[in-house]
Motif scaffolding. Structure first.
Motif, PDB file in Angstrom:
ATOM      1  N   GLY A 289       1.064  -1.210   0.088  1.00 26.52           N
ATOM      2  CA  GLY A 289       0.132   0.413  -0.190  1.00 26.52           C
ATOM      3  C   GLY A 289       1.052   1.086  -0.164  1.00 26.52           C
ATOM      4  N   GLY A 290       1.974   0.963   0.793  1.00 21.26           N
ATOM      5  CA  GLY A 290       3.070   2.343   0.770  1.00 21.26           C
ATOM      6  C   GLY A 290       3.158   2.796  -0.432  1.00 21.26           C
ATOM      7  N   ILE A 291       4.110   1.430  -1.574  1.00 24.88           N
ATOM      8  CA  ILE A 291       4.559   1.879  -2.522  1.00 24.88           C
ATOM      9  C   ILE A 291       3.294   2.381  -3.388  1.00 24.88           C
ATOM     10  CG2 ILE A 291       5.465   0.512  -4.389  1.00 24.88           C
ATOM     11  CD1 ILE A 291       7.010  -0.811  -2.263  1.00 24.88           C
ATOM     12  N   ALA A 292       2.420   1.716  -3.780  1.00 21.67           N
ATOM     13  CA  ALA A 292       1.385   2.234  -4.442  1.00 21.67           C
ATOM     14  C   ALA A 292       0.890   3.277  -4.387  1.00 21.67           C
ATOM     15  CB  ALA A 292       0.124   1.030  -3.906  1.00 21.67           C
ATOM     16  N   GLY A 293       0.226   4.400  -3.117  1.00 22.66           N
ATOM     17  CA  GLY A 293       0.370   5.602  -2.660  1.00 22.66           C
ATOM     18  C   GLY A 293       0.996   6.410  -3.174  1.00 22.66           C
ATOM     19  N   LEU A 294       2.394   6.040  -2.592  1.00 25.89           N
ATOM     20  CA  LEU A 294       3.900   6.867  -2.989  1.00 25.89           C
ATOM     21  C   LEU A 294       3.454   6.792  -4.511  1.00 25.89           C
ATOM     22  CD1 LEU A 294       6.478   8.111  -1.719  1.00 25.89           C
ATOM     23  CD2 LEU A 294       7.186   6.232  -2.796  1.00 25.89           C
ATOM     24  N   LEU A 295       3.472   6.146  -5.570  1.00 28.10           N
ATOM     25  CA  LEU A 295       3.994   6.170  -6.953  1.00 28.10           C
ATOM     26  C   LEU A 295       2.394   7.176  -7.638  1.00 28.10           C
ATOM     27  CD1 LEU A 295       5.347   2.416  -7.721  1.00 28.10           C
ATOM     28  CD2 LEU A 295       5.894   4.823  -7.578  1.00 28.10           C
ATOM     29  N   ILE A 296       0.942   5.968  -7.042  1.00 26.40           N
ATOM     30  CA  ILE A 296       0.465   6.835  -8.471  1.00 26.40           C
ATOM     31  C   ILE A 296      -1.430   7.015  -6.952  1.00 26.40           C
ATOM     32  CG2 ILE A 296       0.572   4.908  -9.692  1.00 26.40           C
ATOM     33  CD1 ILE A 296      -1.753   2.809  -8.832  1.00 26.40           C
ATOM     34  N   GLY A 297      -1.065   6.640  -5.464  1.00 29.88           N
ATOM     35  CA  GLY A 297      -2.589   7.274  -4.501  1.00 29.88           C
ATOM     36  C   GLY A 297      -2.432   8.832  -4.916  1.00 29.88           C
ATOM     37  N   GLY A 298      -1.671   9.290  -5.281  1.00 28.43           N
ATOM     38  CA  GLY A 298      -1.991  11.346  -4.618  1.00 28.43           C
ATOM     39  C   GLY A 298      -2.199  11.373  -6.820  1.00 28.43           C
ATOM     40  N   TYR A 299      -1.394  10.588  -7.201  1.00 23.25           N
ATOM     41  CA  TYR A 299      -1.823  11.151  -8.555  1.00 23.25           C
ATOM     42  C   TYR A 299      -3.398  11.617  -9.033  1.00 23.25           C
ATOM     43  CZ  TYR A 299      -1.847  10.415 -13.477  1.00 23.25           C
ATOM     44  OH  TYR A 299      -2.605  10.902 -15.152  1.00 23.25           O
ATOM     45  N   LEU A 300      -3.673   9.604  -8.221  1.00 23.65           N
ATOM     46  CA  LEU A 300      -4.713   9.526  -9.306  1.00 23.65           C
ATOM     47  C   LEU A 300      -5.832  10.419  -8.983  1.00 23.65           C
ATOM     48  CD1 LEU A 300      -5.710   5.491  -8.715  1.00 23.65           C
ATOM     49  CD2 LEU A 300      -4.750   6.334 -10.941  1.00 23.65           C
ATOM     50  N   ILE A 301      -5.870  11.350  -7.577  1.00 21.09           N
ATOM     51  CA  ILE A 301      -7.128  11.508  -6.558  1.00 21.09           C
ATOM     52  C   ILE A 301      -6.668  12.914  -7.593  1.00 21.09           C
ATOM     53  CG2 ILE A 301      -7.340  12.641  -4.161  1.00 21.09           C
ATOM     54  CD1 ILE A 301      -6.901  10.784  -3.077  1.00 21.09           C
ATOM     55  N   GLU A 302      -5.463  13.974  -7.768  1.00 21.65           N
ATOM     56  CA  GLU A 302      -5.409  14.695  -8.251  1.00 21.65           C
ATOM     57  C   GLU A 302      -5.795  14.772  -9.524  1.00 21.65           C
ATOM     58  OE1 GLU A 302      -1.083  16.143 -10.242  1.00 21.65           O
ATOM     59  OE2 GLU A 302      -1.033  16.997  -7.769  1.00 21.65           O
ATOM     60  N   ARG A 303      -5.826  13.753 -10.795  1.00 23.22           N
ATOM     61  CA  ARG A 303      -5.990  13.475 -11.476  1.00 23.22           C
ATOM     62  C   ARG A 303      -7.484  14.075 -11.651  1.00 23.22           C
ATOM     63  NH1 ARG A 303      -8.366  13.641 -16.078  1.00 23.22           N
ATOM     64  NH2 ARG A 303      -7.509  12.812 -17.782  1.00 23.22           N
ATOM     65  N   PHE A 304      -8.466  12.465 -10.890  1.00 19.27           N
ATOM     66  CA  PHE A 304     -10.068  12.562 -10.903  1.00 19.27           C
ATOM     67  C   PHE A 304     -10.610  13.708 -10.383  1.00 19.27           C
ATOM     68  CE2 PHE A 304      -7.972   9.090 -12.727  1.00 19.27           C
ATOM     69  CZ  PHE A 304      -8.450   9.399 -14.385  1.00 19.27           C
ATOM     70  N   GLY A 305     -10.214  14.374  -9.312  1.00 21.62           N
ATOM     71  CA  GLY A 305     -10.128  14.972  -7.981  1.00 21.62           C
ATOM     72  C   GLY A 305     -11.054  13.572  -6.818  1.00 21.62           C
ATOM     73  N   LYS A 306     -10.788  14.654  -5.779  1.00 25.95           N
ATOM     74  CA  LYS A 306     -10.413  14.313  -3.898  1.00 25.95           C
ATOM     75  C   LYS A 306     -12.292  13.607  -4.438  1.00 25.95           C
ATOM     76  CE  LYS A 306      -7.911  17.737  -2.610  1.00 25.95           C
ATOM     77  NZ  LYS A 306      -7.730  18.871  -3.571  1.00 25.95           N
ATOM     78  N   LYS A 307     -13.660  13.776  -4.101  1.00 19.91           N
ATOM     79  CA  LYS A 307     -14.280  13.340  -3.719  1.00 19.91           C
ATOM     80  C   LYS A 307     -15.089  12.415  -4.703  1.00 19.91           C
ATOM     81  CE  LYS A 307     -17.148  16.806  -2.229  1.00 19.91           C
ATOM     82  NZ  LYS A 307     -18.414  17.848  -2.038  1.00 19.91           N
ATOM     83  N   ARG A 308     -14.407  12.015  -5.385  1.00 21.69           N
ATOM     84  CA  ARG A 308     -14.739  10.978  -6.476  1.00 21.69           C
ATOM     85  C   ARG A 308     -13.893   9.694  -6.577  1.00 21.69           C
ATOM     86  NH1 ARG A 308     -13.978  12.433 -12.814  1.00 21.69           N
ATOM     87  NH2 ARG A 308     -15.620  13.184 -12.748  1.00 21.69           N
ATOM     88  N   MET A 309     -13.220  10.026  -6.086  1.00 19.68           N
ATOM     89  CA  MET A 309     -11.824   9.059  -5.664  1.00 19.68           C
ATOM     90  C   MET A 309     -12.158   8.171  -4.395  1.00 19.68           C
ATOM     91  SD  MET A 309     -10.416   8.558  -8.668  1.00 19.68           S
ATOM     92  CE  MET A 309      -9.365   6.624  -8.562  1.00 19.68           C
ATOM     93  N   ILE A 310     -12.372   9.170  -3.325  1.00 16.89           N
ATOM     94  CA  ILE A 310     -12.514   8.700  -2.000  1.00 16.89           C
ATOM     95  C   ILE A 310     -13.406   7.927  -2.241  1.00 16.89           C
ATOM     96  CG2 ILE A 310     -12.898   9.333   0.293  1.00 16.89           C
ATOM     97  CD1 ILE A 310     -11.404  11.836   0.075  1.00 16.89           C
ATOM     98  N   GLY A 311     -14.824   8.483  -3.008  1.00 17.10           N
ATOM     99  CA  GLY A 311     -15.850   7.483  -3.079  1.00 17.10           C
ATOM    100  C   GLY A 311     -15.936   6.311  -3.486  1.00 17.10           C
ATOM    101  N   ILE A 312     -14.888   5.936  -4.454  1.00 15.73           N
ATOM    102  CA  ILE A 312     -14.891   4.906  -5.142  1.00 15.73           C
ATOM    103  C   ILE A 312     -14.308   4.014  -3.916  1.00 15.73           C
ATOM    104  CG2 ILE A 312     -13.023   3.513  -6.687  1.00 15.73           C
ATOM    105  CD1 ILE A 312     -14.000   5.966  -8.868  1.00 15.73           C
ATOM    106  N   TYR A 313     -12.805   4.716  -3.557  1.00 17.95           N
ATOM    107  CA  TYR A 313     -12.486   3.940  -2.261  1.00 17.95           C
ATOM    108  C   TYR A 313     -13.431   3.432  -1.317  1.00 17.95           C
ATOM    109  CZ  TYR A 313      -8.252   5.015  -5.071  1.00 17.95           C
ATOM    110  OH  TYR A 313      -7.353   6.260  -5.779  1.00 17.95           O
ATOM    111  N   PHE A 314     -14.281   3.906  -1.086  1.00 17.73           N
ATOM    112  CA  PHE A 314     -15.023   3.929   0.107  1.00 17.73           C
ATOM    113  C   PHE A 314     -15.929   2.626  -0.518  1.00 17.73           C
ATOM    114  CE2 PHE A 314     -15.095   7.734   3.355  1.00 17.73           C
ATOM    115  CZ  PHE A 314     -13.997   7.596   3.631  1.00 17.73           C
ATOM    116  N   PHE A 315     -16.235   3.159  -1.659  1.00 19.11           N
ATOM    117  CA  PHE A 315     -17.355   2.104  -2.133  1.00 19.11           C
ATOM    118  C   PHE A 315     -16.350   0.757  -2.039  1.00 19.11           C
ATOM    119  CE2 PHE A 315     -19.187   0.230  -5.827  1.00 19.11           C
ATOM    120  CZ  PHE A 315     -20.081  -0.527  -5.726  1.00 19.11           C
ATOM    121  N   LEU A 316     -15.824   0.567  -2.609  1.00 15.45           N
ATOM    122  CA  LEU A 316     -14.661  -0.446  -2.718  1.00 15.45           C
ATOM    123  C   LEU A 316     -14.205  -1.623  -1.837  1.00 15.45           C
ATOM    124  CD1 LEU A 316     -12.018   0.248  -5.780  1.00 15.45           C
ATOM    125  CD2 LEU A 316     -14.438  -1.246  -6.044  1.00 15.45           C
TER     126      LEU A 316
END
Length: 448
Positions: A289-316
């Motif tokens: 999780g740390g490596i994935a967060g370091l590499l793409i976690g922040g980028y995905l939220i930055e690219r697609f928006g905080k609310k949208r991505m958090i909502g997807i993670y909560f849902f999953l």
């Protein structure tokens, strides 16, 4: 070497990210050793749950003082070296020195009181470092950089924690307590060179005796009156969306701690795991999780928006937890549980990156350390509240209903997140930072 050639944090985005990766890596190193590595070692050495619990309390207690320390960081600053940088350097040096002192506790297994005191001091320095680093992040990061920075920071902390568990625990078992703690202190000490070399603003001093001056920007932001600091926090937290951000922190962190405290009990009692196997699975999950967060976690939220991505993670997370609830026939299958833990921690790391990014974006730079620490403190209180639900739920309900409460709590956090108006709140904070101190209360307080 001419240190003035190194750009300041305000001038170089990559150096900002590198700075916070180093500081959060150091934070992960000390937390992994204090909160997991040493307690596990004490258990291996036959110490009682009461003795191990006393050590855990000694490590945890200093973190409750962060809300006292944070306003001090906002009020007192040596501006020629930056608003938060002197605090960060001081805390890092204190953390390194306190770990060296911890390493030389005589016969730690026979002197648990001394060990607990040394651990308390080390954890206190770690809590100061965390508060100062978070305050610096709010000060120097642009809004659009906060999601990616939180991905780097969260990932670096998880990697640091996993590294401390892997290397520190190995050295502890093979070469002894002193060698293990000295190895961790050396790695923490190396990370201290990063904030020493990287100034917040280009005109500032590298060290107190070098040339430089306080920046106009920091002089403008610095608040030197306790009354203004307290009134500022009061006015900010009376805003509707600030209260919703606080509620998001409380409910989301509470739900996580509720579930993550249940998981080892479930693994041992139902799946038949040992504590060692669970710790290995958790460390592996955190490393991934740390490596994935370091590499793409922040980028995905930055690219697609905080609310949208958090909502997807909560849902999953709710989907995989519901799958766990409905898969009773697989509960005793170690491979199934191992895969669940890896997937859950990966999604959990990404969701936390987004939630922390929202909290960071919704802070005023004038009281950055205090406001962000208050959000984090509410998250800690939520964690305590979540833990208190475990006993009543497990004593009165089955495992599937006990897990289902986690799904309900996370759904509630999801709902809170969607009603937060981030744009409105950041606009109010911008207005707050621009008005004169005497006008702050009248310009911001909503009409009730």
């Amino acid at each position: 070497m001419n240190s003035t050639k190194i750009p300041a944090l305000s001038e170089n985005t990559n150096l900002r990210y590198a700075n916070f990766i180093a500081l959060y890596f150091a934070e992960g190193l000390h937390m992994g050793m204090l909160f997991v590595g040493i307690p596990a070692w004490l258990a291996m050495q036959g110490k009682t749950p009461t003795e191990i619990g006393a050590f855990a309390v000694a490590c945890s207690l200093p973190w409750t003082f962060k809300f006292v320390a944070a306003p001090l960081m906002d009020r007192y600053a040596y501006l020629p070296m930056g608003r938060k940088r002197p605090w960060v350097i001081g805390a890092q040096l204190g953390l390194t020195a306190s770990f060296v002192a911890l390493a030389f506790v005589p016969e730690p297994l026979q002197n648990l009181d001394i060990l607990n005191i040394a651990a308390f001091v080390a954890s206190f320095c770690g809590a100061l470092q965390d508060a100062a680093t978070d305050g610096m992040a709010v000060d120097v990061l642009e809004d659009h950089q906060q999601a990616r920075a939180n991905g780097f920071m969260g990932g670096a902390r998880m990697i640091g924690s996993s590294l401390a568990l892997a290397i520190g625990s190995w050295i502890l078992n093979v070469h002894g307590f002193t060698a293990a703690i000295l190895a961790i202190s050396a790695m923490i000490g190396l990370m201290t060179f990063v904030p020493i070399l990287l100034r917040e603003q280009p005109e500032e001093k590298i060290l107190p005796w070098t040339a430089g001056n306080a920046s106009i920007q920091n002089q403008t932001l610095q608040v030197t009156n306790w009354s203004i600091i307290l009134k500022s926090l009061y006015s900010l937290f009376r805003l509707r969306d600030s209260m919703l951000v606080a509620a998001l922190m409380f409910v989301s962190m509470g739900s996580y701690n509720y579930f993550e405290t249940l998981l080892p009990l479930f693994a041992v009692k139902i799946t038949g795991w040992t504590n060692t196997l669970y710790s290995q699975a958790f460390a592996t999950a955190d490393l991934i999780g740390g490596i994935a967060g370091l590499l793409i976690g922040g980028y995905l939220i930055e690219r697609f928006g905080k609310k949208r991505m958090i909502g997807i993670y909560f849902f999953l997370i709710m989907v995989i937890t519901s799958t766990l609830i409905l898969s009773k026939t697989l509960w005793e299958n170690s491979t199934f549980l191992y895969g669940f833990i890896i997937t859950y921690r990966w999604l959990n790391a990404f969701a936390k990156i987004g939630v922390y990014a929202i909290a960071m974006q919704c802070c005023s730079k004038k009281v950055s350390a205090s406001q962000f620490t208050f959000y984090m403190t509410l998250g800690s209180l939520g964690s305590m509240a979540g833990a208190t639900l475990i006993g009543p739920m497990k004593e009165n309900f089955s495992w599937d209903l006990t897990f289902f409460l986690f799904v309900v709590l996370l759904a509630f956090a999801w709902l809170i997140m969607y009603v937060i108006n981030i744009q409105k709140l950041t606009t109010q904070i911008t207005n707050f930072e621009e008005v004169e101190p005497a006008d702050k209360m009248n310009s911001l307080l909503p009409n009730f």
